[in-house]
Write a protein that holds these residues in place. Sequence first.
Motif, PDB file in Angstrom:
ATOM      1  N   LYS A  55      -8.812  12.184   4.686  1.00  0.00           N
ATOM      2  CA  LYS A  55      -7.223  11.791   4.569  1.00  0.00           C
ATOM      3  C   LYS A  55      -6.725  11.228   5.914  1.00  0.00           C
ATOM      4  CE  LYS A  55      -3.670  11.976   2.126  1.00  0.00           C
ATOM      5  NZ  LYS A  55      -3.519  11.085   1.071  1.00  0.00           N
ATOM      6  N   VAL A  59      -4.988   7.788   6.809  1.00  0.00           N
ATOM      7  CA  VAL A  59      -3.761   7.547   7.422  1.00  0.00           C
ATOM      8  C   VAL A  59      -3.516   6.793   8.585  1.00  0.00           C
ATOM      9  CG1 VAL A  59      -1.900   8.798   8.421  1.00  0.00           C
ATOM     10  CG2 VAL A  59      -2.796   9.829   6.313  1.00  0.00           C
ATOM     11  N   ARG A  60      -4.567   6.831   9.292  1.00  0.00           N
ATOM     12  CA  ARG A  60      -4.829   6.220  10.489  1.00  0.00           C
ATOM     13  C   ARG A  60      -5.060   4.856  10.294  1.00  0.00           C
ATOM     14  NH1 ARG A  60      -4.969   6.412  16.094  1.00  0.00           N
ATOM     15  NH2 ARG A  60      -6.372   5.089  16.972  1.00  0.00           N
ATOM     16  N   SER A  62      -3.591   3.095   7.602  1.00  0.00           N
ATOM     17  CA  SER A  62      -2.363   2.687   7.045  1.00  0.00           C
ATOM     18  C   SER A  62      -1.419   2.770   8.060  1.00  0.00           C
ATOM     19  CB  SER A  62      -2.044   3.368   5.590  1.00  0.00           C
ATOM     20  OG  SER A  62      -1.802   4.844   5.938  1.00  0.00           O
ATOM     21  N   ASP A  63      -1.738   2.824   9.355  1.00  0.00           N
ATOM     22  CA  ASP A  63      -0.646   3.043  10.515  1.00  0.00           C
ATOM     23  C   ASP A  63       0.305   2.070  10.406  1.00  0.00           C
ATOM     24  OD1 ASP A  63       0.427   4.080  12.630  1.00  0.00           O
ATOM     25  OD2 ASP A  63      -0.657   2.864  14.141  1.00  0.00           O
ATOM     26  N   PHE A  65       2.121   0.575   7.875  1.00  0.00           N
ATOM     27  CA  PHE A  65       3.074   0.817   6.983  1.00  0.00           C
ATOM     28  C   PHE A  65       3.872   2.191   7.514  1.00  0.00           C
ATOM     29  CE2 PHE A  65       4.451   4.011   3.855  1.00  0.00           C
ATOM     30  CZ  PHE A  65       5.342   3.188   3.044  1.00  0.00           C
ATOM     31  N   LEU A  66       3.367   3.216   8.021  1.00  0.00           N
ATOM     32  CA  LEU A  66       3.899   4.295   8.565  1.00  0.00           C
ATOM     33  C   LEU A  66       4.899   3.848   9.877  1.00  0.00           C
ATOM     34  CD1 LEU A  66       4.622   7.205   8.433  1.00  0.00           C
ATOM     35  CD2 LEU A  66       2.726   7.642   9.774  1.00  0.00           C
ATOM     36  N   LYS A  67       4.271   3.005  10.795  1.00  0.00           N
ATOM     37  CA  LYS A  67       5.021   2.674  11.753  1.00  0.00           C
ATOM     38  C   LYS A  67       6.137   1.808  11.552  1.00  0.00           C
ATOM     39  CE  LYS A  67       3.827   0.578  16.402  1.00  0.00           C
ATOM     40  NZ  LYS A  67       2.930  -0.160  17.014  1.00  0.00           N
ATOM     41  N   LEU A  69       7.947   2.026   8.601  1.00  0.00           N
ATOM     42  CA  LEU A  69       8.998   2.584   8.139  1.00  0.00           C
ATOM     43  C   LEU A  69       9.729   3.429   9.180  1.00  0.00           C
ATOM     44  CD1 LEU A  69      10.039   4.154   5.527  1.00  0.00           C
ATOM     45  CD2 LEU A  69       8.050   5.946   5.561  1.00  0.00           C
ATOM     46  N   VAL A  70       8.750   3.825  10.174  1.00  0.00           N
ATOM     47  CA  VAL A  70       9.785   4.530  11.188  1.00  0.00           C
ATOM     48  C   VAL A  70      10.694   3.672  11.996  1.00  0.00           C
ATOM     49  CG1 VAL A  70       9.313   5.798  13.524  1.00  0.00           C
ATOM     50  CG2 VAL A  70       7.837   6.447  11.585  1.00  0.00           C
ATOM     51  N   THR A  73      13.649   3.069   9.758  1.00  0.00           N
ATOM     52  CA  THR A  73      14.606   4.159   9.836  1.00  0.00           C
ATOM     53  C   THR A  73      15.469   4.170  11.278  1.00  0.00           C
ATOM     54  OG1 THR A  73      13.071   5.023   8.302  1.00  0.00           O
ATOM     55  CG2 THR A  73      14.816   6.708   9.240  1.00  0.00           C
TER      56      THR A  73
END
Length: 124
Positions: A55, A59-60, A62-63, A65-67, A69-70, A73
């Motif tokens: 998992k 997540v790594r 899909s970095d 996408f998360l980056k 999003l941050v 925001t």
Amino acid sequence: MFKLIKRIIYLAIFSVVGFYVISYVSGGENFRWFGKETERTGKAIKEFSEKAAEKADDVRKSDGFLKGLVIRTYNKIKSIINSKKKAVKEEIKDNTTDDNSTPNKTHKRHPQNPVDEKKHGSNN
């Protein structure tokens, strides 16, 4: 420091006494059972850690996408704060007077609070 040493010594003595009591009462069967259960628990922990590692790899990967999003925001929050700052600055600018009229009387200890002259009389 001495309390810690004292507790370690008590724990060691209690462990040795407990080992001999259990050995005398039931032999090595309880220790064999404990070893098997520990091994089974270890296998379960190993399987769980493998799933968690997979998992984490996902997540790594899909970095991006998360980056994104941050960053989005953060930019939204920053724009809200800046708009609030701008509104406050404009309000302060609007409240300042260019004519040389006397400022409102304020409380002696709390200059930000205006004095109600009807209740408290004059401030002089």
